[in-house]
Design a protein around this motif. Structure first.
Motif, mmCIF file in Angstrom:
data_model
loop_
_atom_site.group_PDB
_atom_site.id
_atom_site.type_symbol
_atom_site.label_atom_id
_atom_site.label_comp_id
_atom_site.label_asym_id
_atom_site.label_seq_id
_atom_site.Cartn_x
_atom_site.Cartn_y
_atom_site.Cartn_z
ATOM 1 N N GLN A 96 0.835 -1.209 0.000
ATOM 2 C CA GLN A 96 0.000 0.000 0.000
ATOM 3 C C GLN A 96 0.862 1.248 0.000
ATOM 4 N N HIS A 127 3.424 2.308 1.578
ATOM 5 C CA HIS A 127 3.775 2.951 2.842
ATOM 6 C C HIS A 127 5.144 3.615 2.790
ATOM 7 N N GLY A 155 4.103 8.207 -6.370
ATOM 8 C CA GLY A 155 4.009 7.669 -5.021
ATOM 9 C C GLY A 155 3.834 6.166 -4.988
ATOM 10 N N CYS A 165 7.853 -3.511 6.846
ATOM 11 C CA CYS A 165 6.718 -3.311 5.932
ATOM 12 C C CYS A 165 5.408 -3.633 6.664
ATOM 13 N N PRO A 166 4.527 -2.639 6.844
ATOM 14 C CA PRO A 166 3.298 -2.851 7.615
ATOM 15 C C PRO A 166 2.380 -3.906 7.011
ATOM 16 N N LEU A 167 2.474 -4.109 5.709
ATOM 17 C CA LEU A 167 1.619 -5.106 5.069
ATOM 18 C C LEU A 167 2.332 -6.447 4.939
ATOM 19 N N GLN A 168 3.598 -6.506 5.368
ATOM 20 C CA GLN A 168 4.390 -7.738 5.254
ATOM 21 C C GLN A 168 4.332 -8.252 3.813
#
Ligand SMILES: Cc1cc2nc3c(=O)[nH]c(=O)nc-3n(C[C@H](O)[C@H](O)[C@H](O)COP(=O)(O)OP(=O)(O)OC[C@H]3O[C@@H](n4cnc5c(N)ncnc54)[C@H](O)[C@@H]3O)c2cc1C
Ligand code: SF4
Lengths: 402, 62
Positions: B11, B13, B30, B53-56
């Motif tokens: 996403q 990030h 972006g 990475c927040p979404l892994q």
């Protein structure tokens, strides 16, 4: 007997601790004990993509690193007590496990509202099971939803519910604006406007005194006497640290478990704390110990604390440099993003617009004694890019001391 | 070293860009761009990127 490090809590903090113990060279046994029945999974999507049905629950599982393959996982098992002087913990199956090193990674749970009324129909969003229940109820046609607490989880759930087509979503909070505590009024007003434009209603500046209904919630009673009809209530009113199992060891457990600047607990080099449960001083700022419930913290704390623990167990008592993470936080609501770097909350008295404007996408800076201490971007990728530039500045800066 | 980003998960990030700027970058819109076969010397950076990475969404294959 082989030496053992026991990790209490099997979520992001516990997983990263296990991995980082191996990365730091620990070759003894590692046992992770967690009371949830699942392997560690990612929580942030529980109020966002997964609640929205855009990603399956199965996509949440973390993939442990290869180096951590020989870690022993004791899931569905709770640690009920610890005796730090004897270096043992007791599990809920009655067994006692001896350890050489202990990692406290038991996180937090949602705080419950104590006012009277039925429990049925009241939800929280911390675990997979809770998010699943909530999703089932949100997707019932005609559901009226009241979210109690306008913090970031409440705001995310409200946004997701509206996105799911729920016709009536109301957020209640005794404070005058959503997320005003961590963000300050300037951004909180911008956030409120974005929510209202997308159909979220708010009852602000008023608390909840009780719940209506016999067996199941039918409404939420407010301090001003009004009753909001509700089929589904979401309680998002903060959290309580899971530290009961550490009681009777003479520790400071007043808000999470207090650590020193190396994340050691109670002056014991063989006990460390990581993640949401750790109340640690950050020498980058004022050195006041705080818990930080940001997703980045379990990884940051585990990297630092595992090194310190493995060095100690290996016989070295050389001090590492103090732990000075740059807090990083994001939140997704209605397709826009809040992205925060640093410690905005320390600079709420001096808030300036650094880029854009509050009517649209905006980047806000928070200052202490004229010096930048945190930035928050609200909106799309232009302000996020701008925030990233200030992040570099925040990283370089020495800690403002006050 | 082989790096794969699950673009269905990503996403944008940009946390990976901070951790491993030699491998990950944001394009003008972006969106994430990355080097799929970075030098092995960058392994530590890339592992850090995968961790944060927040979404892994980042996988390291061999
Ligand atoms: C819905 C939601 C959305 C979020 N969104 C964001 C976001 O957008 N951005 C962001 O930065 N952060 C976000 N966060 C915060 C982030 O997920 C947390 O900071 C992170 O999960 C903390 O990990 P942890 O391992 O320290 O604690 P936890 O995830 O709380 O894990 C602790 C584990 O220990 C277990 N446990 C507790 N007591 C015991 C015991 N006695 N014995 C055994 N096991 C025990 C618990 O059941 C749990 O599995 C969100 C959190 C939630 C709940
Ligand atoms: S950190 Fe993850 S989500 Fe963000 S840009 Fe990198 S791969 Fe994508």
């Amino acid at each position: 007997m082989t030496a053992r490090i026991l990790v209490a809590g099997a979520s992001l903090g516990g997983l990263r601790a296990a991995e980082q113990l191996r990365a730091a060279g620990w070759t003894g046994a590692v046992t992770v004990v967690g009371d949830e029945p699942h392997m560690p999974y990612n929580r942030p999507p529980l109020s966002k993509e997964v609640l929205a049905g855009k990603a399956p629950f199965a996509s949440l599982a973390f993939t442990p690193k290869a180096a951590a393959q020989d870690v022993e996982w004791r899931l569905g098992t709770k640690v009920v007590a610890a005796r730090l002087t004897e270096r043992t913990v007791t599990l809920d199956d009655g067994s006692t496990v001896a350890y050489d090193g202990l990692v406290v990674a038991t996180g937090v749970r949602p705080r419950r509202l104590r006012c009277p009324g039925p429990l049925d129909g009241r939800h929280m969003v911390r675990t997979l099971a809770q998010a699943r229940n909530l999703r089932d109820e949100l997707t019932r046609p005609g559901a009226r939803v009241v979210v109690v607490g306008a913090g970031f989880i409440g705001c995310e759930v409200a946004a997701t519910a509206v996105g799911l087509g729920v016709a009536e979503v109301t957020v209640v909070d005794p404070l005058p604006l959503p997320m005003v505590g961590p963000l300050g009024p300037l951004l909180a007003r911008a956030l409120l406007r974005r929510h209202e434009e997308r159909g979220v209603r708010f009852a602000l500046g008023v608390g909840v005194t009780g719940f209506e209904g016999e067996d199941r919630v039918t409404g939420v009673r407010l301090a001003d006497g009004a009753v909001l009809p509700a089929d589904v209530v979401v309680e998002s009113v903060g959290s309580v640290a899971n530290v009961e199992w550490l009681e009777d060891n003479g520790l400071d457990l007043s808000d999470g478990v207090l650590t020193d600047e190396q994340l050691r607990v109670g002056g014991r080099p063989e006990v460390i704390a990581v993640g949401d449960v750790a109340r640690f001083p950050n020498a980058r700022y004022d050195g006041v110990p705080r818990r930080v419930e940001h997703w980045s913290i379990p990884t940051d704390t585990a990297k630092h604390a595992a090194k310190a623990l493995v060095a100690h167990l290996g016989g070295s008592d050389k001090e590492l440099a103090p732990f000075t993470p740059l807090p990083t936080f994001w939140s997704d609501q209605h397709g826009f993003r809040l992205q925060s770097f640093g410690a905005p909350v320390l600079g709420l008295d001096d808030v300036r617009v650094l880029d854009g404007d509050p009517e649209g996408d905006v980047l806000v800076g928070y200052h202490v004694d004229g010096r930048l201490t945190g930035v928050v971007a609200l909106g799309g990728h232009a302000v996020a890019t701008s925030a990233a530039r200030y992040r570099a500045q925040l990283l370089k800066q020495p800690a403002p001391t006050s | 070293m082989k790096v794969v980003v699950d673009m269905n998960k990503c996403q944008d990030h940009g946390q990976c860009v901070f951790a491993a700027p030699d491998v990950f970058s944001m394009d003008d819109d972006g969106h994430l761009a990355y080097v799929p076969d970075p030098d092995d010397a960058l392994r530590e950076e890339v592992e850090e990127a995968a961790d944060v990475c927040p979404l892994q969404a980042i996988r390291i294959e061999d």
